[in-house]
Each structure stands twice: as structure tokens, then as C-alpha cells.
Design a protein around this motif. Structure first.
Motif, PDB file in Angstrom:
ATOM      1  N   CYS A  43      46.866  31.149  11.972  1.00  0.00           N
ATOM      2  CA  CYS A  43      46.001  31.504  10.721  1.00  0.00           C
ATOM      3  C   CYS A  43      47.254  32.171   9.763  1.00  0.00           C
ATOM      4  CB  CYS A  43      45.102  32.363  10.702  1.00  0.00           C
ATOM      5  SG  CYS A  43      43.545  31.286  11.917  1.00  0.00           S
ATOM      6  N   ILE A  44      47.154  31.769   8.354  1.00  0.00           N
ATOM      7  CA  ILE A  44      47.768  32.733   7.325  1.00  0.00           C
ATOM      8  C   ILE A  44      46.677  33.367   6.449  1.00  0.00           C
ATOM      9  CG2 ILE A  44      49.289  32.537   5.510  1.00  0.00           C
ATOM     10  CD1 ILE A  44      50.659  30.113   6.913  1.00  0.00           C
ATOM     11  N   GLY A  45      47.088  34.624   6.238  1.00  0.00           N
ATOM     12  CA  GLY A  45      45.965  35.273   5.502  1.00  0.00           C
ATOM     13  C   GLY A  45      46.589  36.721   4.750  1.00  0.00           C
ATOM     14  N   MET A  46      45.617  37.476   4.475  1.00  0.00           N
ATOM     15  CA  MET A  46      46.210  38.750   3.903  1.00  0.00           C
ATOM     16  C   MET A  46      45.522  39.841   4.823  1.00  0.00           C
ATOM     17  SD  MET A  46      45.900  38.005  -0.413  1.00  0.00           S
ATOM     18  CE  MET A  46      46.471  39.564  -0.752  1.00  0.00           C
ATOM     19  N   PHE A  47      46.295  40.864   4.752  1.00  0.00           N
ATOM     20  CA  PHE A  47      45.684  41.877   5.651  1.00  0.00           C
ATOM     21  C   PHE A  47      46.513  43.238   5.146  1.00  0.00           C
ATOM     22  CE2 PHE A  47      49.170  43.395   8.243  1.00  0.00           C
ATOM     23  CZ  PHE A  47      49.994  42.425   8.264  1.00  0.00           C
ATOM     24  N   SER A  48      45.895  44.379   5.514  1.00  0.00           N
ATOM     25  CA  SER A  48      46.526  45.566   5.082  1.00  0.00           C
ATOM     26  C   SER A  48      46.361  46.411   6.590  1.00  0.00           C
ATOM     27  CB  SER A  48      45.829  46.154   3.865  1.00  0.00           C
ATOM     28  OG  SER A  48      44.551  46.700   4.255  1.00  0.00           O
ATOM     29  N   THR A  49      47.135  47.458   6.643  1.00  0.00           N
ATOM     30  CA  THR A  49      47.495  48.445   7.801  1.00  0.00           C
ATOM     31  C   THR A  49      47.516  49.850   7.416  1.00  0.00           C
ATOM     32  OG1 THR A  49      48.150  48.703  10.143  1.00  0.00           O
ATOM     33  CG2 THR A  49      49.670  47.897   8.324  1.00  0.00           C
ATOM     34  N   SER A  50      47.112  50.856   8.292  1.00  0.00           N
ATOM     35  CA  SER A  50      47.673  52.203   8.115  1.00  0.00           C
ATOM     36  C   SER A  50      48.424  52.438   8.987  1.00  0.00           C
ATOM     37  CB  SER A  50      46.313  53.131   7.953  1.00  0.00           C
ATOM     38  OG  SER A  50      45.591  53.038   9.178  1.00  0.00           O
ATOM     39  N   ASN A  51      48.952  51.316   9.922  1.00  0.00           N
ATOM     40  CA  ASN A  51      49.926  51.611  11.080  1.00  0.00           C
ATOM     41  C   ASN A  51      49.357  52.533  12.072  1.00  0.00           C
ATOM     42  OD1 ASN A  51      51.931  49.825  10.428  1.00  0.00           O
ATOM     43  ND2 ASN A  51      52.653  51.419   8.914  1.00  0.00           N
ATOM     44  N   ALA A  58      41.584  52.070   0.793  1.00  0.00           N
ATOM     45  CA  ALA A  58      40.962  50.583   0.722  1.00  0.00           C
ATOM     46  C   ALA A  58      42.009  49.578   0.162  1.00  0.00           C
ATOM     47  CB  ALA A  58      39.733  50.599   0.089  1.00  0.00           C
ATOM     48  N   ALA A  59      42.146  48.358   0.647  1.00  0.00           N
ATOM     49  CA  ALA A  59      42.705  47.310  -0.024  1.00  0.00           C
ATOM     50  C   ALA A  59      41.849  46.158  -0.286  1.00  0.00           C
ATOM     51  CB  ALA A  59      43.740  46.801   1.083  1.00  0.00           C
ATOM     52  N   ASP A  60      41.928  46.114  -1.597  1.00  0.00           N
ATOM     53  CA  ASP A  60      41.187  44.936  -2.263  1.00  0.00           C
ATOM     54  C   ASP A  60      42.045  43.851  -2.711  1.00  0.00           C
ATOM     55  OD1 ASP A  60      38.769  46.545  -2.265  1.00  0.00           O
ATOM     56  OD2 ASP A  60      39.148  47.461  -3.951  1.00  0.00           O
ATOM     57  N   PHE A  61      41.672  42.592  -2.527  1.00  0.00           N
ATOM     58  CA  PHE A  61      42.550  41.373  -2.728  1.00  0.00           C
ATOM     59  C   PHE A  61      41.456  40.488  -3.765  1.00  0.00           C
ATOM     60  CE2 PHE A  61      43.812  42.632   1.633  1.00  0.00           C
ATOM     61  CZ  PHE A  61      45.072  42.965   1.335  1.00  0.00           C
TER      62      PHE A  61
END
Length: 69
Positions: A43-51, A58-61
Motif C-alpha cells: 500500500c502507498i500512503g502517508m504516515f508520521s512517526t516519532s521514531n 500530531a500530524a494532520d494531512f
């Protein structure tokens, strides 16, 4: 994101007009059904991480576009 056969390049923008390259010509041929030997469910999509670190951020797309150009 830009794609040329099995090579993908990834970009981001914070204002929707100026884009910055994240990774260029990433070889994704190993994710193909033929190479992996069966369906891989990619799948291809967006994500965020705090490692892996705790975070209260927060991450808003607002927008994501995937297509052929």
C-alpha cells in the motif's frame, strides 16, 4: 510522489506549492508479485512517526494525491 516503472521518488510540501525531494528513484521491484513470489499486499500512503519515542505532537494531512503523470 513520482513513479517511473518500478522507481519511485517522494516529495513533501508544507504550503502546496513548493515541493521538497525526500527520496529519489527508490527501487520497489522487490515489492512486485513476480519478485516476491506471490501477493505482497503493498500500500502507498502517508504516515508520521516519532521514531519510537513518546510524543504529544500530531500530524494532520489535508491532501494526498496518487496518480500517473
Amino acid at each position: 510522489m513520482a513513479a517511473l516503472e518500478q522507481q519511485l521518488s517522494f516529495y513533501y510540501s508544507t504550503d502546496g506549492s513548493q515541493y521538497h525531494l525526500v527520496a529519489e528513484q527508490v527501487d520497489t521491484s522487490s515489492l512486485s508479485t513476480e519478485v516476491a513470489g506471490g501477493f505482497v499486499g503493498c500500500c502507498i500512503g502517508m504516515f508520521s512517526t516519532s521514531n519510537g519515542e513518546p510524543s504529544d505532537q500530531a500530524a494532520d494531512f489535508d491532501w494526498f494525491e496518487y496518480g500517473s503523470y
